[in-house]
Design a protein around this motif. Structure first.
Motif, PDB file in Angstrom:
ATOM      1  N   TYR A 326       0.827  -1.210   0.000  1.00 35.66           N
ATOM      2  CA  TYR A 326       0.000   0.000   0.000  1.00 35.66           C
ATOM      3  C   TYR A 326       0.868   1.270   0.000  1.00 35.66           C
ATOM      4  CZ  TYR A 326       1.653   0.159   4.746  1.00 35.66           C
ATOM      5  OH  TYR A 326       2.485   0.211   5.824  1.00 35.66           O
ATOM      6  N   ARG A 327       0.313   2.357  -0.509  1.00 38.17           N
ATOM      7  CA  ARG A 327       0.901   3.689  -0.362  1.00 38.17           C
ATOM      8  C   ARG A 327      -0.047   4.555   0.443  1.00 38.17           C
ATOM      9  NH1 ARG A 327       0.382   8.638  -2.874  1.00 38.17           N
ATOM     10  NH2 ARG A 327      -0.977   7.822  -4.523  1.00 38.17           N
ATOM     11  N   LEU A 328       0.483   5.310   1.406  1.00 38.89           N
ATOM     12  CA  LEU A 328      -0.329   6.239   2.187  1.00 38.89           C
ATOM     13  C   LEU A 328      -0.239   7.630   1.575  1.00 38.89           C
ATOM     14  CD1 LEU A 328       0.646   5.170   5.829  1.00 38.89           C
ATOM     15  CD2 LEU A 328      -1.384   4.500   4.535  1.00 38.89           C
ATOM     16  N   TYR A 329      -1.341   8.382   1.627  1.00 39.99           N
ATOM     17  CA  TYR A 329      -1.331   9.757   1.123  1.00 39.99           C
ATOM     18  C   TYR A 329      -0.416  10.621   1.978  1.00 39.99           C
ATOM     19  CZ  TYR A 329      -5.212   8.508  -1.925  1.00 39.99           C
ATOM     20  OH  TYR A 329      -5.992   7.924  -2.887  1.00 39.99           O
ATOM     21  N   ASP A 330       0.104  11.686   1.375  1.00 40.27           N
ATOM     22  CA  ASP A 330       1.118  12.522   2.017  1.00 40.27           C
ATOM     23  C   ASP A 330       0.662  13.078   3.362  1.00 40.27           C
ATOM     24  OD1 ASP A 330       2.796  12.086  -0.108  1.00 40.27           O
ATOM     25  OD2 ASP A 330       2.359  13.982  -1.116  1.00 40.27           O
ATOM     26  N   LYS A 331      -0.619  13.396   3.502  1.00 40.68           N
ATOM     27  CA  LYS A 331      -1.101  14.017   4.738  1.00 40.68           C
ATOM     28  C   LYS A 331      -1.533  12.995   5.790  1.00 40.68           C
ATOM     29  CE  LYS A 331      -2.279  18.668   3.337  1.00 40.68           C
ATOM     30  NZ  LYS A 331      -3.265  19.775   3.491  1.00 40.68           N
ATOM     31  N   THR A 332      -1.296  11.724   5.508  1.00 38.00           N
ATOM     32  CA  THR A 332      -1.621  10.690   6.500  1.00 38.00           C
ATOM     33  C   THR A 332      -0.611  10.731   7.639  1.00 38.00           C
ATOM     34  OG1 THR A 332      -2.660   9.233   4.881  1.00 38.00           O
ATOM     35  CG2 THR A 332      -1.846   8.209   6.898  1.00 38.00           C
ATOM     36  N   ASN A 333      -1.090  10.939   8.844  1.00 37.02           N
ATOM     37  CA  ASN A 333      -0.230  10.882  10.029  1.00 37.02           C
ATOM     38  C   ASN A 333      -0.117   9.467  10.576  1.00 37.02           C
ATOM     39  OD1 ASN A 333      -2.133  13.654  10.519  1.00 37.02           O
ATOM     40  ND2 ASN A 333       0.083  13.932  10.385  1.00 37.02           N
ATOM     41  N   ARG A 334      -1.213   8.707  10.456  1.00 35.17           N
ATOM     42  CA  ARG A 334      -1.211   7.331  10.967  1.00 35.17           C
ATOM     43  C   ARG A 334      -2.378   6.571  10.359  1.00 35.17           C
ATOM     44  NH1 ARG A 334      -1.367   6.123  17.390  1.00 35.17           N
ATOM     45  NH2 ARG A 334      -3.454   7.007  17.233  1.00 35.17           N
ATOM     46  N   ALA A 335      -2.139   5.321  10.021  1.00 36.31           N
ATOM     47  CA  ALA A 335      -3.210   4.439   9.545  1.00 36.31           C
ATOM     48  C   ALA A 335      -3.609   3.493  10.674  1.00 36.31           C
ATOM     49  CB  ALA A 335      -2.755   3.643   8.326  1.00 36.31           C
ATOM     50  N   ALA A 336      -4.812   2.938  10.580  1.00 37.76           N
ATOM     51  CA  ALA A 336      -5.301   2.021  11.612  1.00 37.76           C
ATOM     52  C   ALA A 336      -4.903   0.578  11.342  1.00 37.76           C
ATOM     53  CB  ALA A 336      -6.822   2.115  11.725  1.00 37.76           C
ATOM     54  N   PHE A 337      -4.682   0.244  10.073  1.00 41.25           N
ATOM     55  CA  PHE A 337      -4.273  -1.112   9.669  1.00 41.25           C
ATOM     56  C   PHE A 337      -5.205  -2.179  10.224  1.00 41.25           C
ATOM     57  CE2 PHE A 337      -0.268   1.262   9.165  1.00 41.25           C
ATOM     58  CZ  PHE A 337      -0.047   0.989   7.830  1.00 41.25           C
ATOM     59  N   HIS A 338      -6.509  -2.024   9.935  1.00 40.59           N
ATOM     60  CA  HIS A 338      -7.401  -3.149  10.183  1.00 40.59           C
ATOM     61  C   HIS A 338      -6.971  -4.327   9.322  1.00 40.59           C
ATOM     62  CE1 HIS A 338     -10.835  -5.449  11.237  1.00 40.59           C
ATOM     63  NE2 HIS A 338     -11.339  -5.440  10.021  1.00 40.59           N
ATOM     64  N   LEU A 339      -6.406  -4.002   8.176  1.00 41.19           N
ATOM     65  CA  LEU A 339      -5.816  -5.007   7.295  1.00 41.19           C
ATOM     66  C   LEU A 339      -4.518  -4.447   6.722  1.00 41.19           C
ATOM     67  CD1 LEU A 339      -9.214  -5.777   5.646  1.00 41.19           C
ATOM     68  CD2 LEU A 339      -7.870  -7.526   6.798  1.00 41.19           C
ATOM     69  N   PHE A 340      -3.557  -5.317   6.504  1.00 37.03           N
ATOM     70  CA  PHE A 340      -2.304  -4.942   5.843  1.00 37.03           C
ATOM     71  C   PHE A 340      -2.396  -5.437   4.410  1.00 37.03           C
ATOM     72  CE2 PHE A 340       1.865  -5.697   4.173  1.00 37.03           C
ATOM     73  CZ  PHE A 340       2.689  -4.717   4.715  1.00 37.03           C
ATOM     74  N   PRO A 341      -2.469  -4.518   3.424  1.00 37.93           N
ATOM     75  CA  PRO A 341      -2.661  -4.965   2.044  1.00 37.93           C
ATOM     76  C   PRO A 341      -1.423  -4.776   1.165  1.00 37.93           C
ATOM     77  CG  PRO A 341      -3.456  -2.719   2.262  1.00 37.93           C
ATOM     78  CD  PRO A 341      -2.780  -3.080   3.574  1.00 37.93           C
ATOM     79  N   PHE A 342      -1.290  -5.643   0.204  1.00 41.44           N
ATOM     80  CA  PHE A 342      -0.332  -5.413  -0.872  1.00 41.44           C
ATOM     81  C   PHE A 342      -0.893  -6.028  -2.149  1.00 41.44           C
ATOM     82  CE2 PHE A 342       1.039  -9.328   1.267  1.00 41.44           C
ATOM     83  CZ  PHE A 342       1.276 -10.221   0.221  1.00 41.44           C
ATOM     84  N   ARG A 343      -0.295  -5.628  -3.251  1.00 41.58           N
ATOM     85  CA  ARG A 343      -0.705  -6.171  -4.544  1.00 41.58           C
ATOM     86  C   ARG A 343       0.325  -7.208  -5.014  1.00 41.58           C
ATOM     87  NH1 ARG A 343      -0.659  -1.123  -7.869  1.00 41.58           N
ATOM     88  NH2 ARG A 343       0.717  -0.402  -6.203  1.00 41.58           N
ATOM     89  N   TYR A 344      -0.178  -8.239  -5.629  1.00 37.49           N
ATOM     90  CA  TYR A 344       0.647  -9.374  -6.037  1.00 37.49           C
ATOM     91  C   TYR A 344       0.642  -9.495  -7.554  1.00 37.49           C
ATOM     92  CZ  TYR A 344       1.955 -14.283  -6.786  1.00 37.49           C
ATOM     93  OH  TYR A 344       2.550 -15.445  -7.224  1.00 37.49           O
ATOM     94  N   LYS A 345       1.826  -9.472  -8.147  1.00 38.17           N
ATOM     95  CA  LYS A 345       1.977  -9.556  -9.599  1.00 38.17           C
ATOM     96  C   LYS A 345       2.489 -10.942  -9.954  1.00 38.17           C
ATOM     97  CE  LYS A 345       2.022  -7.134 -13.515  1.00 38.17           C
ATOM     98  NZ  LYS A 345       0.816  -6.497 -14.067  1.00 38.17           N
ATOM     99  N   GLU A 346       1.598 -11.796 -10.420  1.00 36.40           N
ATOM    100  CA  GLU A 346       1.982 -13.196 -10.599  1.00 36.40           C
ATOM    101  C   GLU A 346       3.034 -13.389 -11.690  1.00 36.40           C
ATOM    102  OE1 GLU A 346      -1.128 -15.497 -13.363  1.00 36.40           O
ATOM    103  OE2 GLU A 346      -2.015 -14.807 -11.485  1.00 36.40           O
TER     104      GLU A 346
END
Length: 453
Positions: A326-346
């Motif tokens: 994931y990428r966070l927007y510039d003004k994000t101070n903190r995320a809650a991370f109910h889920l940790f996501p990433f994208r997978y390129k097979e």
């Protein structure tokens, strides 16, 4: 593996996958300088699993410090909404830095009520992301409005603000930004567009507890914010939800609505007039609030730990070809991370399918999921349009489902739904070594992708 890890037991450890990275990266040994104590053979091929112990249970319950208040409530015989519920509401509002909080039976009904009390319904359109849980969209249909889908920015997993204005029509009444996965939406441009077009903004922060954007807690930036306290959530009560806002008249209407439409605050009538508005019963119990108060004591520390472990894990896997966190927007101070996501390129994993990648990760002792499917393509939409209620109110041209589906195509969301991978929030309550082990598991799968395939 312990079972309590989930968003509804994480769909029994299943569900989403990942978008592209630069092809042909030259990988040095340093990129994978992780988990050296673990076998280099993947568990799915007979090696030793990367994880040698269970993940933290969820929800966490500490009888010695958590049960006194709950038992006190149960023994009191005062079980329906009273002082303990009020105490939780006051503490949650104070924690967020917002004027008012109203608890309701769940996050779904928080969204339903918020839309209803801003009188968003029949004839209206509400802009929403297609990458979310069904409640973010069903609340729009529940109130008789039509959801209009804004495509996502796959890097952030959020509604793309650059695509909002093209979806606004004379019927648009509100924007419903969803801070999905606990990652903040880019709220500045969203609020600017809403102000320009005089639209209400109702934040779906049902996965966004204590996350911050521009030094403001999620749920406090728009006209109203909605939260969920369901069992898998970072602040669990079993079931429960909340509406927060600085708009006193709106909150008075919500309070009246959640108690059968009886008078409350500025929502008043003649003395003895009885029920004065259309309402329902959405009150939570005293023992739910007591559980919530116990969980709230730990939420700040847990949120910080999730944030640190997410940053650590992201740093360890970001250079693996085919893994795009994931990428966070510039003004994000903190995320809650109910889920940790990433994208997978097979393609970067020798053509190893996402489903096989997930199977291999689970064999390593790492619960994972493929997440959401496109909400803009599910049968509930056409069924709603074909219902007698929609047909009675809307002209046929607005219920032409083929035209609607074409206008609401979200190709980047389709790609995201085919490529995303999730880890649940309780994994981020583990140790630094646990983060190393997750990264090691991904390393082993990458290096042995051809054999696994």
């Amino acid at each position: 593996m312990k079972k309590k890890i989930s968003r509804r037991n994480f769909v029994k450890y299943n569900s989403v996958a990942g978008l592209g990275t630069a092809a042909g990266l030259q990988i040095t040994g340093d990129v994978f300088n992780i988990g050296k104590n673990s076998s280099s053979t993947p568990a799915i091929l007979g090696g030793t699993p990367s994880m040698g112990h269970d993940w933290p249970d969820w929800p966490i319950w500490k009888p010695q410090i958590d049960e006194e208040r709950v038992i006190e409530v149960i023994r009191s015989g005062v079980w329906s909404r009273a002082a303990v519920v009020k105490e939780f509401e006051e503490k949650w509002a104070e924690t967020l830095g917002v004027k008012r909080c109203l608890t309701v039976v769940n996050g779904t009904n928080a969204l339903n009520a918020a839309l209803a009390q801003y009188e968003i319904g029949w004839g209206d359109e509400v802009l929403v992301t297609p990458y979310t849980f069904i409640a973010s969209v069903s609340c729009i249909l529940f109130n008789g409005a039509i959801p209009v889908f804004v495509d996502v920015d796959p890097e952030t997993f959020q509604m793309d603000p650059a695509k909002i204005e093209e979806k606004i029509t004379s019927n648009t009444a509100a924007i419903l930004p969803v801070h999905i996965l606990g990652l903040p939406c880019d709220m500045d441009p969203i609020m600017k567009i809403a102000k320009k077009h005089k639209l209400k903004v109702i934040e779906d922060a049902c996965q966004g507890w204590l996350a911050e954007y521009d030094n403001k807690k999620l749920g406090t930036i728009g006209d109203a914010g909605c939260f969920s306290f369901q069992n898998s959530k970072n602040l669990p009560m079993g079931e429960g939800g909340a509406i927060v806002s600085n708009d006193d008249e709106f909150m008075d209407r919500c309070t009246s609505f959640h108690n059968y439409g009886n008078p409350y605050g500025s929502v008043s009538g003649e003395v003895g007039a009885g029920t004065i508005r259309i309402g329902t019963k959405l009150r939570i119990t005293e023992y739910q609030a007591a559980i919530g108060l116990a969980q709230l004591k730990r939420l700040e520390d847990q949120t910080e730990l999730r944030s640190k472990n997410a940053e650590l894990l992201k740093g360890k896997i970001k250079d693996v070809p085919g893994i795009l966190p994931y990428r966070l927007y510039d003004k994000t101070n903190r995320a809650a991370f109910h889920l940790f996501p990433f994208r997978y390129k097979e393609e970067e994993f020798k053509g190893l399918s996402r489903s096989k990648f997930l199977e291999a990760l689970r064999a390593e002792g790492v619960p994972c999921s493929s997440g959401y499917r496109p909400l803009n393509k599910m049968p509930y939409l056409e069924n709603a349009f074909n219902s007698k209620f929609y047909k009675k109110f809307y002209p046929s041209e607005r219920l032409d489902y083929d035209s609607y589906a074409e206008v609401n195509e979200c190709p980047l969301n389709d790609q995201l739904c085919d490529e995303a991978v999730w880890f649940t929030q309780n994994l981020l309550l583990g140790s630094k070594e646990d983060m190393n082990n997750i990264a090691n598991a991904i390393e082993k799968i990458y290096k042995n992708a051809e054999k696994i395939k």
